[in-house]
Scaffold this motif. Structure first.
Motif, PDB file in Angstrom:
ATOM      1  N   ALA A 185      86.154  24.344  47.480  1.00 39.43           N
ATOM      2  CA  ALA A 185      86.813  24.612  48.753  1.00 39.43           C
ATOM      3  C   ALA A 185      86.047  25.667  49.548  1.00 39.43           C
ATOM      4  O   ALA A 185      85.848  25.530  50.763  1.00 39.43           O
ATOM      5  CB  ALA A 185      88.247  25.078  48.508  1.00 39.43           C
ATOM      6  N   ILE A 186      85.616  26.716  48.863  1.00 36.10           N
ATOM      7  CA  ILE A 186      84.841  27.769  49.528  1.00 36.10           C
ATOM      8  C   ILE A 186      83.528  27.211  50.062  1.00 36.10           C
ATOM      9  O   ILE A 186      83.131  27.492  51.206  1.00 36.10           O
ATOM     10  CB  ILE A 186      84.576  28.934  48.550  1.00 36.10           C
TER      11      ILE A 186
ATOM     12  N   THR B 274      90.127  20.588  52.530  1.00 30.75           N
ATOM     13  CA  THR B 274      89.852  21.880  51.894  1.00 30.75           C
ATOM     14  C   THR B 274      91.087  22.385  51.167  1.00 30.75           C
ATOM     15  O   THR B 274      90.999  22.890  50.035  1.00 30.75           O
ATOM     16  CB  THR B 274      89.401  22.899  52.947  1.00 30.75           C
ATOM     17  N   GLN B 275      92.241  22.237  51.779  1.00 35.51           N
ATOM     18  CA  GLN B 275      93.478  22.664  51.147  1.00 35.51           C
ATOM     19  C   GLN B 275      93.728  21.874  49.869  1.00 35.51           C
ATOM     20  O   GLN B 275      94.177  22.427  48.854  1.00 35.51           O
ATOM     21  CB  GLN B 275      94.660  22.484  52.105  1.00 35.51           C
TER      22      GLN B 275
ATOM     23  N   ALA C 265      89.981  28.996  53.104  1.00 36.08           N
ATOM     24  CA  ALA C 265      90.302  27.872  52.222  1.00 36.08           C
ATOM     25  C   ALA C 265      91.757  27.918  51.773  1.00 36.08           C
ATOM     26  O   ALA C 265      92.458  26.901  51.773  1.00 36.08           O
ATOM     27  CB  ALA C 265      89.373  27.873  51.016  1.00 36.08           C
ATOM     28  N   HIS C 266      92.224  29.101  51.407  1.00 36.38           N
ATOM     29  CA  HIS C 266      93.587  29.219  50.889  1.00 36.38           C
ATOM     30  C   HIS C 266      94.641  29.045  51.985  1.00 36.38           C
ATOM     31  O   HIS C 266      95.771  28.674  51.692  1.00 36.38           O
ATOM     32  CB  HIS C 266      93.760  30.563  50.185  1.00 36.38           C
TER      33      HIS C 266
ATOM     34  N   ARG D 120      86.810  32.057  51.385  1.00 31.54           N
ATOM     35  CA  ARG D 120      87.894  31.915  50.409  1.00 31.54           C
ATOM     36  C   ARG D 120      89.246  32.073  51.093  1.00 31.54           C
ATOM     37  O   ARG D 120      90.193  31.322  50.819  1.00 31.54           O
ATOM     38  CB  ARG D 120      87.736  32.960  49.296  1.00 31.54           C
TER      39      ARG D 120
ATOM     40  N   ASP E 123      90.093  23.545  42.444  1.00 33.11           N
ATOM     41  CA  ASP E 123      88.640  23.637  42.611  1.00 33.11           C
ATOM     42  C   ASP E 123      88.327  24.585  43.768  1.00 33.11           C
ATOM     43  O   ASP E 123      87.859  24.174  44.836  1.00 33.11           O
ATOM     44  CB  ASP E 123      88.054  22.246  42.869  1.00 33.11           C
ATOM     45  N   GLU E 124      88.585  25.877  43.538  1.00 36.58           N
ATOM     46  CA  GLU E 124      88.392  26.874  44.596  1.00 36.58           C
ATOM     47  C   GLU E 124      86.945  26.969  45.052  1.00 36.58           C
ATOM     48  O   GLU E 124      86.661  27.091  46.248  1.00 36.58           O
ATOM     49  CB  GLU E 124      88.881  28.243  44.123  1.00 36.58           C
ATOM     50  N   ASP E 125      86.009  26.902  44.106  1.00 31.55           N
ATOM     51  CA  ASP E 125      84.593  27.015  44.464  1.00 31.55           C
ATOM     52  C   ASP E 125      84.172  25.911  45.436  1.00 31.55           C
ATOM     53  O   ASP E 125      83.434  26.162  46.397  1.00 31.55           O
ATOM     54  CB  ASP E 125      83.722  26.976  43.214  1.00 31.55           C
TER      55      ASP E 125
ATOM     56  N   VAL F 109      91.814  23.280  47.005  1.00 32.36           N
ATOM     57  CA  VAL F 109      92.465  24.476  46.472  1.00 32.36           C
ATOM     58  C   VAL F 109      93.628  24.078  45.572  1.00 32.36           C
ATOM     59  O   VAL F 109      93.790  24.601  44.463  1.00 32.36           O
ATOM     60  CB  VAL F 109      92.944  25.392  47.605  1.00 32.36           C
TER      61      VAL F 109
END
Length: 340
Positions: free
Chosen positions: A272-273, A260-261, A236-237, A233, A268-270, A264
Motif C-alpha cells: 500500500a505504501i 490502496t485501502q 494509505a491508512h 503510510r 499488505d501495508e508495504d 491495507v
C-alpha cells in the motif's frame, strides 16, 4: 488589509498522551509557532484534559481546542471552559468547534440537529455567553434559551470552526472568527477560502477579519525519503475514508485510493505504501520531504493567498524532532520570504 503570516501545529493525545501534550506545547512555543492545537473527539483520547497544563506550561503561544462538539458537551459548559482557559492564560485560548460525527454521537444515544444548524447555534450562543449575555432571543442561537441563561466569570474567546463541506464553510464565513479546514490536498484551501469568503460577504464581513488555517498533513525529516514514506503510510491508512467527491474535484482517482485501502485491509501495508509512493498524484495529499522541499511546497500556498499554515500529523518519524526542525529551518525562511 492583508493578515500577517500565521503558523500553527496540530498535536494529539493519541500521539503524545495526555501528559505529553504539555511537552508538545512547550516544544511548539520554543520552535516559534504562533498556535498549537490539541484534538478532542468523543470516544477518542481526552485532549481537553491537557489544555489547562498546555496553557500553564507556556507563556506566549496560543493554545487551541481543535475541536469540541456542542452535542456531547453542552454549549454552556463549553463557554464556561473557554472563559476559564482565557482567564488562566491571559487570553491565549482559542476555541475550535465542530459538528462532531453522527456515527460516534449515535454510539452514545445522541440524536442532534443537523450539523450546520447545531454548529451555528453553538457559535452564536457561546459568543453571547462568553460576553456575559444570554442567548435568549438572539437570531441564530436557537429558540430554547431562557433570559436567565448567563454564566459566571465570562470572558470572550475567538471561535474557530472545523469545517470541510461547502455549507459549513459558508456558515463559518458568516459567524466564526476563524476556520480549520482540513486541506487534502493542500490546494483545497483555495476552494475553502472562496466558500468562506462567500459567507463572509453575505454577512458584510471581510476575509481579512477571519483567520483561515490551511490544515495540512505534513511529514518532515532530515532524511527526506523517510519523511515521504511516513506520509505515504498515513495516506494509505486513510485512503478509504476520503470523500470521493473531493478526490474527483481535485483530479485524483478514487479507484486508486480504494485499491490502496484494500491492500491495507489485506495486511499488505508495504504494498500500500509503495502504491502511494509510485503514484503520480497520491503523495500530493500532503507535503513531505526535507526542509527545502517543505519550504517550496508551503511557499506555493502562501504566494497563492494562504496566510495561515497549520502543520499536522504525521509530522515525522519523531514528532517532537519534526516540530523542532520546522521551527529551526522552515519557519524563519517562510517568515523572511513570505511574511508581511
Amino acid at each position: 488589509m492583508e493578515r500577517d503570516l500565521v503558523v500553527s501545529v496540530r498535536v494529539g493525545a493519541a500521539g503524545h498522551g495526555t501528559r505529553g501534550l504539555t511537552a508538545a506545547a512547550v516544544n511548539a512555543e520554543e520552535a516559534g509557532f504562533d498556535q498549537v492545537w490539541a484534538g478532542n473527539d468523543i470516544f477518542g483520547p481526552p485532549g481537553i484534559a491537557g489544555l489547562a497544563s498546555m496553557l500553564l506550561g507556556t507563556s506566549r503561544i496560543s493554545v487551541g481546542a481543535g475541536v469540541l462538539d456542542p452535542v456531547s458537551i453542552h454549549p454552556v459548559q463549553i463557554a464556561q471552559l473557554a472563559s476559564g482557559f482565557q482567564e488562566m492564560s491571559g487570553d491565549r485560548f482559542l476555541l475550535g468547534l465542530g459538528a462532531g460525527s453522527d456515527l460516534f454521537l449515535g454510539w452514545a444515544g445522541l440524536k442532534p440537529a443537523k450539523p450546520v444548524v447545531r454548529t451555528r447555534e453553538a457559535i452564536v450562543a457561546i459568543r453571547e455567553l462568553t460576553c456575559g449575555r444570554s442567548p435568549a432571543g438572539v437570531p441564530g442561537a436557537g429558540d430554547f434559551w431562557s433570559g436567565q441563561a448567563r454564566i459566571q466569570q465570562p470572558r470572550p474567546v475567538p471561535i474557530y470552526v472545523g469545517a470541510m463541506g461547502p455549507r459549513m464553510l459558508e456558515m463559518t464565513g458568516r459567524h466564526a472568527d476563524g476556520a480549520l479546514p482540513l486541506c487534502l490536498p493542500p490546494r483545497q484551501v483555495y476552494r475553502a477560502m472562496e466558500q468562506i469568503g462567500a459567507g463572509a460577504a453575505k454577512a458584510g464581513r471581510a476575509m481579512a477579519d477571519l483567520d483561515v488555517a490551511a490544515c495540512l498533513w505534513c511529514s518532515i525529516d532530515t532524511d527526506a525519503a523517510a519523511a515521504r514514506r511516513l506520509l505515504a503510510r498515513h495516506i494509505a491508512h486513510y485512503s478509504g475514508s476520503l470523500s470521493t467527491d473531493a478526490l474527483v474535484a481535485n483530479g485524483l482517482d478514487p479507484e486508486e485510493f480504494a485499491r490502496t485501502q484494500q491492500l491495507v485491509l489485506d495486511g499488505d501495508e508495504d504494498a500500500a505504501i509503495d502504491t502511494v509512493l509510485t503514484s503520480s498524484t497520491m503523495l500530493g495529499l500532503g507535503i513531505a520531504g526535507g526542509a527545502a522541499e517543505v519550504i517550496e511546497q508551503c511557499g506555493t500556498l502562501i504566494e497563492a493567498g494562504a496566510r495561515h499554515l497549520s502543520f499536522g500529523p504525521p509530522m515525522g518519524p519523531d514528532a517532537l524532532a519534526a516540530v523542532a526542525l520546522l521551527g529551526k529551518e522552515v519557519l524563519p525562511v517562510l517568515r523572511s520570504e513570505f511574511g508581511s
